[in-house]
Write a protein that holds these residues in place. Structure first.
Motif, PDB file in Angstrom:
ATOM      1  N   CYS A  30       3.323  93.431  36.276  1.00  0.00           N
ATOM      2  CA  CYS A  30       2.566  92.426  36.999  1.00  0.00           C
ATOM      3  C   CYS A  30       2.106  91.365  36.016  1.00  0.00           C
ATOM      4  CB  CYS A  30       1.364  93.072  37.692  1.00  0.00           C
ATOM      5  SG  CYS A  30       0.475  91.939  38.777  1.00  0.00           S
ATOM      6  N   ALA A 198      -0.150  97.370  35.769  1.00  0.00           N
ATOM      7  CA  ALA A 198      -0.829  97.386  37.063  1.00  0.00           C
ATOM      8  C   ALA A 198      -0.530  98.680  37.800  1.00  0.00           C
ATOM      9  CB  ALA A 198      -0.399  96.189  37.916  1.00  0.00           C
ATOM     10  N   TYR A 200      -0.572 100.079  41.735  1.00  0.00           N
ATOM     11  CA  TYR A 200      -0.666  99.659  43.122  1.00  0.00           C
ATOM     12  C   TYR A 200      -0.972 100.870  43.990  1.00  0.00           C
ATOM     13  CZ  TYR A 200       1.285  95.220  41.666  1.00  0.00           C
ATOM     14  OH  TYR A 200       1.486  94.017  41.048  1.00  0.00           O
ATOM     15  N   THR A 207      -2.977  97.346  50.665  1.00  0.00           N
ATOM     16  CA  THR A 207      -2.547  97.672  49.310  1.00  0.00           C
ATOM     17  C   THR A 207      -3.513  97.045  48.324  1.00  0.00           C
ATOM     18  OG1 THR A 207      -0.207  97.855  49.882  1.00  0.00           O
ATOM     19  CG2 THR A 207      -0.725  97.401  47.586  1.00  0.00           C
ATOM     20  N   CYS A 209      -4.237  96.187  44.205  1.00  0.00           N
ATOM     21  CA  CYS A 209      -3.623  96.041  42.883  1.00  0.00           C
ATOM     22  C   CYS A 209      -4.705  96.215  41.829  1.00  0.00           C
ATOM     23  CB  CYS A 209      -2.974  94.666  42.757  1.00  0.00           C
ATOM     24  SG  CYS A 209      -2.383  94.295  41.086  1.00  0.00           S
ATOM     25  N   LYS A 211      -5.438  96.288  37.684  1.00  0.00           N
ATOM     26  CA  LYS A 211      -4.943  96.041  36.337  1.00  0.00           C
ATOM     27  C   LYS A 211      -5.647  97.010  35.400  1.00  0.00           C
ATOM     28  CE  LYS A 211      -4.285  92.629  32.710  1.00  0.00           C
ATOM     29  NZ  LYS A 211      -4.442  91.227  32.270  1.00  0.00           N
ATOM     30  N   ALA A 255       3.763  89.949  43.549  1.00  0.00           N
ATOM     31  CA  ALA A 255       3.180  91.129  42.923  1.00  0.00           C
ATOM     32  C   ALA A 255       1.930  90.797  42.134  1.00  0.00           C
ATOM     33  CB  ALA A 255       4.204  91.813  42.026  1.00  0.00           C
ATOM     34  N   GLY A 258      -0.604  88.960  45.334  1.00  0.00           N
ATOM     35  CA  GLY A 258      -0.698  89.558  46.658  1.00  0.00           C
ATOM     36  C   GLY A 258      -0.445  88.574  47.778  1.00  0.00           C
TER      37      GLY A 258
END
Length: 597
Positions: A30, A198, A200, A207, A209, A211, A255, A258
């Motif tokens: 990502c 990342a 997910y 969803t 995400c 980091k 990705a 979003g």
């Protein structure tokens, strides 16, 4: 038949309901350099994670480049099920580990090790890829343990709603993350990518995400949360693709941010619900469907343009639902339910090339592709709880990817799970008993001679054997013999720097071989016995030294001379007579002279 279909539909829905109660992290690359700072995508603050290293001090895990990912739960990084490199062309068993496993588990591999979870004993395992020996295991609280993920030197697992990072080498816990108030997260076939930072987390509703960084201490930051992508995810070209579980739409998002790129809501054909995770190959997205029971055998595979989401074509499987889609060699391979067929379809045109009707259910399982072959498992077909004659509790199968012909199969006592192909080996698990590895076995070739030193013109016998050293053969000779019979052994010698093959002999029923060698020249011979390997066995060799000396001297025949008549008196006798005469004469003279006086 409709009653059977109805029962099967209930079973499918029940299994998927169970799957939705467990979460697996998705770890993919990502890029955050272009993150939108709009209100809808404002990242959260950094959250310091609790570290739990053995000595209490956090240690930065190794970089990702040191831990290349050999395979993923569904194959390669673009979710195709395709694996580069060799593949096993026989059902030779390399090893079998006695570990209780349950559920539709999946094995992943990295740097000579395999990783998987077991729901029966609530544990994650790391095994040696070549021997099946347990390297480490990590116990968790409970829940369904599936598909650990590997990225930047860590193993990511789910433990009762937590995301936990373990050491790749010893299974020690690095940190645990739990998002307060997060919704129940659903299981899909997750993807792992080497260069990502990342994680997910995908549920049936959205969803998230995350980091993750590892600097002075590990920390996590929520980068975005979207309800425009959900369910089972796939990754390709910095995009995420998802099909909402049992929904009639699929989507693609950026990705990193979003943000929605495209959304597909169907074609008007009898496409009821998208079922398996998307498969990305040849610039296309392939989606499988499951009908709602109103139309028998109406399920399809839908092909979309991966960049735009534009509809291309539909392939009708005549199955009750599409279980999985894999891609390789310009084709897609579809596992379907009810008729239990494997379909090979042109990836560009959607035209069927061949179809194989499997001797059992191919439901809930992925297809692995490599070495011009495909691998899958099937389970016994049951009616009212009883297996249909001719079907097996579990069957691992290999077909020719081009023709659909059967290459090999292996019968297991219980149902097997989706296979994983990596480094020329197939890994699978059978419910409640074993982890299996199929592939070429290591061998040992021995050689010896009856005499290491001979003279020119003499012979010596070269003899030895070839033995399978696979752990399974050595531990269970009653199930797989270690004897390697009927294979050629090439005999060679090296003399004065020149290599010469002088014979090829086949091993007998006990794995032994024998050959009589008569050297034509004197000198030192390094004799090499070489088994060059087969589809089931790796090569091996052994050597011995023979010294050939010059031929020994031969006795020459003697030629007889003419016989000479022996004299009546020999010279020695004549001398003795003469001495006696002189002595007598002397005595006579002595007495005569004395009388005169």
């Amino acid at each position: 038949m409709k009653k059977i279909l109805k029962n099967k539909k209930i079973t499918t829905m029940t299994l998927l309901l169970v799957l939705t109660l467990t979460t697996v992290p998705f770890i993919v690359p990502c890029s955050y350099s272009q993150l939108s700072e709009s209100e809808s995508s404002t990242p959260s603050e950094w959250i310091k994670l609790i570290t739990e290293t053995p000595d209490g001090a956090y240690r930065d895990p190794p970089g990702v480049t040191q831990y290349p990912q050999t395979t993923t739960p569904s194959g390669t990084e673009d979710k195709t099920g395709f694996s580069e490199g060799p593949a096993p062309y026989t059902n030779h068993t390399l090893w079998r580990a006695d570990i209780p496993v349950y559920d539709w588990n999946k094995i992943i591999a990295s740097r000579g090790k395999i990783y998987f979870g077991s729901t029966l004993d609530h544990c994650y395992y790391c095994l040696d890829q070549n021997t099946g020996e347990v390297i480490w295991q990590h116990n968790v609280t409970g829940g369904s343990q599936r598909w650990p993920q590997i990225a930047f030197g860590l193993v990511f697992i789910r433990d009762e709603g937590h995301v936990t990072a373990l050491s790749l080498n010893n299974g020690n816990k690095f940190w645990t993350y739990e998002e307060s108030g997060s919704p129940a997260l659903s299981v899909a076939w997750p993807q792992v990518f080497e260069d990502g930072d990342a994680v997910y987390l995908s549920s049936r509703s959205n969803t998230t995400c995350l980091k993750v960084v590892h600097q002075e201490y590990p920390a996590v930051r929520v980068m975005w949360n979207r309800d425009t992508i959900r369910g089972r995810l796939a990754y390709y070209d910095h995009k995420l693709y998802g099909a909402g579980s049992y929904s009639t739409w699929a989507s693609c998002v950026d990705a990193a941010t979003g943000d929605l790129i495209w959304n597909f809501t169907g074609t008007g054909d009898p496409i009821d619900m998208f079922y398996p995770s998307p498969t990305i190959a040849y610039g296309n997205v392939y989606l499988g469907t499951e009908n709602d029971g109103s139309v028998e055998f109406s399920d399809h595979v839908v092909c979309l343009d991966a960049e735009t989401g534009d509809y291309k074509w539909t392939y009708e499987t005549d199955e009750y639902f599409v279980q999985s889609i894999s891609a390789g060699y310009g084709n897609i391979y579809i596992a379907g339910g009810e008729r239990n067929s494997i379909h090979c379809v042109d990836g560009e045109t959607g035209q069927k090339k061949w179809e194989y009707n499997a001797p059992g259910f191919v439901d809930y399982y992925d297809i692995q592709i490599g070495g011009n072959a495909i691998y899958f498992v099937c389970a016994a077909i049951k009616v009212q709880g009883f297996p249909v004659p001719g079907t097996y509790p579990g069957l691992v199968m290999c077909l020719d990817a081009i023709t659909g012909d059967v290459i090999w199969s292996y019968h297991t006592e219980t149902a097997a799970t989706s296979p994983t192909l990596v480094d020329g080996k197939i890994y699978t698990q059978t419910e409640e008993d074993y982890v299996w590895c199929f592939g070429k076995g290591p061998t040992t070739t021995t050689t010896a001679v009856t005499s290491k030193g001979i003279s020119l013109g003499q012979s010596t016998v070269i003899y030895g054997s070839v033995e399978d050293m696979s752990p399974f053969s050595q531990q269970h000779p009653e199930l797989q013999s270690p004897v390697v019979a009927g294979v050629p052994v090439v005999l060679s010698y090296v003399k004065d720097g020149t290599w010469t093959d002088f014979a090829t002999v086949n091993t007998a029923s006990d794995g032994s071989y024998m050959y009589t060698l008569t050297p034509l020249n004197e000198g030192n011979y390094r004799v090499v016995a070489r088994f060059e390997g087969t589809d089931a066995y790796h090569w091996s060799s052994a050597q011995e030294v023979i010294q050939v000396s010059p031929a020994s001297s031969q006795a020459q025949p003697i030629t007889p001379e003419e016989a000479i008549e022996a004299p009546l008196v020999t010279s020695e006798t004549a001398i003795m007579i003469a001495v006696a005469i002189i002595a007598i004469a002397g005595i006579v003279v002595f007495w005569v002279l004395r009388k005169r006086k």
